[in-house]
Enzyme design. Structure first.
Site, PDB file in Angstrom:
ATOM      1  N   GLY A  92      40.686  50.270  45.535  1.00 20.74           N
ATOM      2  CA  GLY A  92      39.415  49.665  45.122  1.00 20.74           C
ATOM      3  C   GLY A  92      38.870  50.352  43.883  1.00 20.74           C
ATOM      4  O   GLY A  92      38.516  49.706  42.885  1.00 20.74           O
ATOM      5  N   GLY A 101      42.399  55.523  45.289  1.00 17.33           N
ATOM      6  CA  GLY A 101      41.976  54.414  46.155  1.00 17.33           C
ATOM      7  C   GLY A 101      42.136  53.148  45.340  1.00 17.33           C
ATOM      8  O   GLY A 101      41.731  53.086  44.170  1.00 17.33           O
ATOM      9  N   SER A 161      45.732  56.681  33.639  1.00 13.21           N
ATOM     10  CA  SER A 161      46.636  55.829  32.838  1.00 13.21           C
ATOM     11  C   SER A 161      46.024  54.473  32.476  1.00 13.21           C
ATOM     12  O   SER A 161      46.637  53.687  31.758  1.00 13.21           O
ATOM     13  CB  SER A 161      47.934  55.597  33.616  1.00 13.21           C
ATOM     14  OG  SER A 161      47.716  54.703  34.702  1.00 13.21           O
ATOM     15  N   ASP A 203      47.236  47.973  40.184  1.00 11.01           N
ATOM     16  CA  ASP A 203      45.759  48.034  40.124  1.00 11.01           C
ATOM     17  C   ASP A 203      45.260  47.633  38.737  1.00 11.01           C
ATOM     18  O   ASP A 203      44.268  46.902  38.605  1.00 11.01           O
ATOM     19  CB  ASP A 203      45.268  49.454  40.469  1.00 11.01           C
ATOM     20  CG  ASP A 203      45.519  49.800  41.930  1.00 11.01           C
ATOM     21  OD1 ASP A 203      45.594  48.866  42.751  1.00 11.01           O
ATOM     22  OD2 ASP A 203      45.640  50.997  42.241  1.00 11.01           O
ATOM     23  N   ALA A 222      49.816  52.782  40.023  1.00 11.68           N
ATOM     24  CA  ALA A 222      48.604  52.005  39.693  1.00 11.68           C
ATOM     25  C   ALA A 222      48.834  50.853  38.710  1.00 11.68           C
ATOM     26  O   ALA A 222      47.872  50.241  38.271  1.00 11.68           O
ATOM     27  CB  ALA A 222      47.469  52.901  39.180  1.00 11.68           C
ATOM     28  N   GLY A 263      57.912  41.350  34.924  1.00  7.27           N
ATOM     29  CA  GLY A 263      56.703  40.592  34.596  1.00  7.27           C
ATOM     30  C   GLY A 263      56.031  39.985  35.815  1.00  7.27           C
ATOM     31  O   GLY A 263      55.913  40.644  36.843  1.00  7.27           O
TER      32      GLY A 263
HETATM   33  P1  ADP Z   1      52.813  47.484  41.873  1.00  9.12           P
HETATM   34  O1  ADP Z   1      52.369  48.536  40.933  1.00  9.12           O
HETATM   35  O2  ADP Z   1      51.718  46.951  42.744  1.00  9.12           O
HETATM   36  O3  ADP Z   1      54.055  47.819  42.657  1.00  9.12           O
HETATM   37  P2  ADP Z   1      54.398  45.941  39.954  1.00  9.12           P
HETATM   38  O4  ADP Z   1      55.409  47.031  40.003  1.00  9.12           O
HETATM   39  O5  ADP Z   1      54.870  44.552  40.167  1.00  9.12           O
HETATM   40  O6  ADP Z   1      53.196  46.200  40.983  1.00  9.12           O
HETATM   41  O7  ADP Z   1      53.663  46.042  38.530  1.00  9.12           O
HETATM   42  C1  ADP Z   1      52.536  45.285  38.212  1.00  9.12           C
HETATM   43  C2  ADP Z   1      52.647  44.787  36.781  1.00  9.12           C
HETATM   44  O8  ADP Z   1      52.740  45.931  35.911  1.00  9.12           O
HETATM   45  C3  ADP Z   1      53.881  43.948  36.483  1.00  9.12           C
HETATM   46  O9  ADP Z   1      53.631  42.568  36.728  1.00  9.12           O
HETATM   47  C4  ADP Z   1      54.082  44.222  34.989  1.00  9.12           C
HETATM   48  O10 ADP Z   1      53.244  43.374  34.231  1.00  9.12           O
HETATM   49  C5  ADP Z   1      53.604  45.659  34.835  1.00  9.12           C
HETATM   50  N1  ADP Z   1      54.745  46.583  34.905  1.00  9.12           N
HETATM   51  C6  ADP Z   1      55.172  47.291  35.980  1.00  9.12           C
HETATM   52  N2  ADP Z   1      56.275  48.006  35.692  1.00  9.12           N
HETATM   53  C7  ADP Z   1      56.553  47.751  34.389  1.00  9.12           C
HETATM   54  C8  ADP Z   1      57.569  48.196  33.474  1.00  9.12           C
HETATM   55  N3  ADP Z   1      58.532  49.037  33.852  1.00  9.12           N
HETATM   56  N4  ADP Z   1      57.510  47.714  32.205  1.00  9.12           N
HETATM   57  C9  ADP Z   1      56.541  46.875  31.787  1.00  9.12           C
HETATM   58  N5  ADP Z   1      55.566  46.427  32.601  1.00  9.12           N
HETATM   59  C10 ADP Z   1      55.564  46.849  33.880  1.00  9.12           C
END
Ligand code: ADP
Length: 305
Positions: free
Chosen positions: A43, A41, A293, A254, A251, A227
């Site tokens: 939240g 979840g 994680s 999250d 996550a 990023g």
């Molecule tokens: P969501 O998990 O909601 O899809 P994102 O994929 O944009 O969101 O990831 C959230 C944040 O996690 C990114 O802004 C980045 O800082 C970090 N992140 C995600 N994937 C990677 C990656 N492959 N390498 C390094 N940081 C990552």
């Protein structure tokens, strides 16, 4: 200055995962492999992230009067999350996500919101004092929109900063957006909100401008391995991701949102808070699972954040 309290209002689910050779087509039965349950979840994930990263957190959520609800409550207490406002619904079961993962890592997911759909504005009334004493309110969209709206309006009227992670995407009214201090869509959500494709940081700049035009003060678009992009009071800032070997990005968003709230509650600037959030989220993508994680604060000390 001591850190301000963070309130998370959002969902609690139990993820039930079965690995199979392939995802069944309609009418097909597949004998699966191993089965496991993970607390989830959005939240709950974000509340756990806040707690592990050193924030003081109260979690307002609704579970069923059942075994999963009790397990969640116990888990939150172990994490140091205040469960005073973890409510048990008399009628609906705890939210569950039924997840099938095939041999290639593809998944299919069905969520039964259960008690999460019954977290209503009247449930928040008992918690108004708790919200009033906080510095930050962090929400996502796995609970009824009327509840998100009610909480955002109340918090904003007291000058409490509202962070809205618009996931999963839903219709966001101008009435809601005016109460939001920072909105944190990922690239897909930014696309849905702005109506333009978001693949690059240049695209994210355009989308952020359109989203800010809807009445939100600050926009932070997370761009996975690229990023994050900040649009704060009309100024852009790009924060690169920490280069890591990603094994499971579940996550990441999250962790990012929980970390962002923690850093802001400690008085960091938005740019510093986004850097902290990128560091924390990068650690999480190097590990399997959702809550499993999420890093602890001492893992970020190396980078002096
Ligand atoms: P969501 O998990 O909601 O899809 P994102 O994929 O944009 O969101 O990831 C959230 C944040 O996690 C990114 O802004 C980045 O800082 C970090 N992140 C995600 N994937 C990677 C990656 N492959 N390498 C390094 N940081 C990552």
């Amino acid at each position: 200055m001591s850190a301000k309290k963070i309130i998370v209002v959002g969902s609690t689910n139990m993820d039930m995962v079965v690995k199979t050779s392939h995802i069944p087509v309609p009418g097909e039965t597949v004998l699966g492999g191993s089965f496991f349950m993970n607390p989830g979840g959005k939240g709950a994930n974000q509340a756990v992230a806040v707690a592990r990263l050193g924030g003081e957190v109260s979690f307002i959520s609704k579970v069923g009067n059942d075994i999963f609800g009790k397990q969640s409550s116990q888990l939150f207490e172990e994490e140091g999350i205040s469960t005073r406002y973890l409510l048990a619904d008399a009628g609906e079961p705890s939210g569950v996500a039924l997840i099938t993962v095939d041999a290639h890592g593809e998944n299919s997911i069905v969520v039964a919101s259960g008690a999460n759909a019954n977290l209503l504005p009247k449930d928040l009334e008992a918690a108004l004092n708790e919200i009033a004493g906080a510095g930050i309110l962090l929400m996502q969209l796995e609970i009824p929109m009327e509840t998100v709206h009610f909480a955002a309006k109340y918090a904003a009227s007291l000058g409490i900063k509202v962070i809205l992670n618009p996931a999963p995407m839903n219709t966001l009214t101008p009435e809601l957006l005016q109460h939001v201090h920072i909105i944190t869509p990922n690239s897909k959500e930014a696309e849905m909100l702005s109506g333009i494709p978001v693949n690059s940081i240049a695209d994210a700049r355009k989308a952020a401008t359109l989203i800010a035009g809807m009445g939100v003060k600050n926009v932070v678009i997370t761009m996975g391995a690229q990023g994050a992009l900040i649009l704060e009071d009309g100024r852009f800032e790009e924060v690169p991701a920490r280069p890591v070997e990603a094994v499971d990005t579940t996550a990441a968003g999250d962790v990012f949102n929980g970390a962002l709230a923690v850093a802001l509650s400690e008085g960091k600037t938005l740019a510093e808070a986004v850097q902290f959030a990128c560091q924390a989220a990068a650690i999480s993508v190097t590990r399997l699972g959702a809550q499993s994680s999420i890093p602890h604060r001492n893992e970020l000390i190396v980078s002096n954040l």
